[in-house]
Design a protein around this motif. Sequence first.
Motif, PDB file in Angstrom:
ATOM      1  N   LEU A  81       1.008  -1.066  -0.071  1.00  0.00           N
ATOM      2  CA  LEU A  81       0.258  -0.405   0.273  1.00  0.00           C
ATOM      3  C   LEU A  81       1.255   1.457   0.131  1.00  0.00           C
ATOM      4  CD1 LEU A  81      -2.680   0.961   0.585  1.00  0.00           C
ATOM      5  CD2 LEU A  81      -2.645   1.147   2.732  1.00  0.00           C
ATOM      6  N   ALA A  82       1.201   1.496  -1.099  1.00  0.00           N
ATOM      7  CA  ALA A  82       1.766   3.004  -1.329  1.00  0.00           C
ATOM      8  C   ALA A  82       0.943   4.460  -1.319  1.00  0.00           C
ATOM      9  CB  ALA A  82       2.691   3.020  -3.059  1.00  0.00           C
ATOM     10  N   PHE A 102      -1.333  -1.016  -3.909  1.00  0.00           N
ATOM     11  CA  PHE A 102      -2.297  -0.459  -3.924  1.00  0.00           C
ATOM     12  C   PHE A 102      -1.948   0.994  -4.145  1.00  0.00           C
ATOM     13  CE2 PHE A 102      -3.425  -5.237  -2.439  1.00  0.00           C
ATOM     14  CZ  PHE A 102      -4.661  -5.335  -3.259  1.00  0.00           C
ATOM     15  N   GLY A 103      -2.471   2.246  -4.802  1.00  0.00           N
ATOM     16  CA  GLY A 103      -2.333   3.033  -4.084  1.00  0.00           C
ATOM     17  C   GLY A 103      -3.510   3.815  -3.376  1.00  0.00           C
ATOM     18  N   ILE A 128      -8.173   5.107  -0.718  1.00  0.00           N
ATOM     19  CA  ILE A 128      -7.191   3.718  -1.254  1.00  0.00           C
ATOM     20  C   ILE A 128      -8.429   3.627  -2.550  1.00  0.00           C
ATOM     21  CG2 ILE A 128      -6.927   1.614  -1.327  1.00  0.00           C
ATOM     22  CD1 ILE A 128      -7.140   1.757   2.136  1.00  0.00           C
ATOM     23  N   GLY A 129      -7.022   3.319  -3.483  1.00  0.00           N
ATOM     24  CA  GLY A 129      -7.549   3.157  -4.843  1.00  0.00           C
ATOM     25  C   GLY A 129      -8.477   1.712  -5.672  1.00  0.00           C
ATOM     26  N   LYS A 130      -8.405   0.346  -4.811  1.00  0.00           N
ATOM     27  CA  LYS A 130      -8.755  -0.580  -4.737  1.00  0.00           C
ATOM     28  C   LYS A 130      -8.753  -1.583  -3.214  1.00  0.00           C
ATOM     29  CE  LYS A 130      -4.619  -3.132  -6.992  1.00  0.00           C
ATOM     30  NZ  LYS A 130      -3.729  -3.663  -8.031  1.00  0.00           N
ATOM     31  N   ARG A 155      -6.441  11.087  -8.187  1.00  0.00           N
ATOM     32  CA  ARG A 155      -4.906  12.232  -7.718  1.00  0.00           C
ATOM     33  C   ARG A 155      -4.832  13.074  -8.196  1.00  0.00           C
ATOM     34  NH1 ARG A 155      -1.533   9.052  -4.896  1.00  0.00           N
ATOM     35  NH2 ARG A 155      -0.989   6.191  -5.315  1.00  0.00           N
ATOM     36  N   TRP A 156      -5.688  12.832  -9.621  1.00  0.00           N
ATOM     37  CA  TRP A 156      -5.639  14.686 -10.354  1.00  0.00           C
ATOM     38  C   TRP A 156      -6.586  15.765  -9.162  1.00  0.00           C
ATOM     39  CZ3 TRP A 156      -3.717  16.655 -13.403  1.00  0.00           C
ATOM     40  CH2 TRP A 156      -2.516  16.348 -14.995  1.00  0.00           C
TER      41      TRP A 156
END
Length: 305
Positions: A81-82, A102-103, A128-130, A155-156
């Motif tokens: 997890l980053a 995982f972003g 969390i992205g997913k 992110r944007w």
Amino acid sequence: MGGGHDVTFLLRSDYAAAKTHGLALKSADGDMYLPPDSPRLRSTTEGMQPVDWLVLGLKAYALKHARELAGPCYGVHTRVLAITNGLCDDDLALVFGRERTFGAIAYVCVTRAAPAVIHHLHYGDLLIGKLSGARDLWRDSRVGVEVTPCLLRARWEKLLYNIPFSGMSVAMGGVTVDIIAKDPSARAAATRMMEEARAIGNADLAAHGVEGEMPAALLGKMWDYTDRAGAYLPSASVDLLAGRPVELEHLLEVPLARAAALGVPAPTLSEQLELARAAVQARMSKVEAQSRGAGCSSGACVEQA
């Protein structure tokens, strides 16, 4: 901060300080302290076994070192997890692969007040992205967690804040965001940068087949965050003032490159990037001069490593 997991903290530059006076987190949501003799404080993963999860708090420019830092902790079943800012997910996938990566994005005002002393000033939610178990890491903790169906959009949306306030804070020599907010010309420039970031982001989302644009109302939300944050110093400026590398690439340079590729004009972003680069260069030159001066003795100056 709750959760009940067995957690080890891998420290790099702050390890010596932590082994002297401990690791302290001072937060409005509750303080945390690990004493110097805590086995949870480590400077290396040497001798450790593979873990279930690696939680990365690295700057984007340091992700290329993440696999080496993880060492034996990263096993065949380890997930990563980053928690990062900027457009860095492709770089992360190159290091660990996409399947177990995982972003995540932290909406938090936090700063390192001194070595091994962390101040949590405001906010604190994690996006969390997913899913696939990543959310369970924070169950029963005091961290608010949401899952976004589109990490690129998230992110944007965060970049609508990071691009103007990290960029301008560095460009102005390392100022807190309230100085930008209270100065009419700086506030106008920050708003233009938000507008340019939104245009680039919407074009990038469309190019990736993501439906729906980021609404203009998000700009007001970013100003609301900023006006309530007070005298917050973005981490990019913390690094600038400390003479460390500054995270310009993934926060400013990559978005500007996307703008050029997509044909989206971004004159204010381009101008502020050049000013930020100049500020970084000036600061590094000053640090190098101070380092050389520190080696001067009896008329002889020795270059410091």
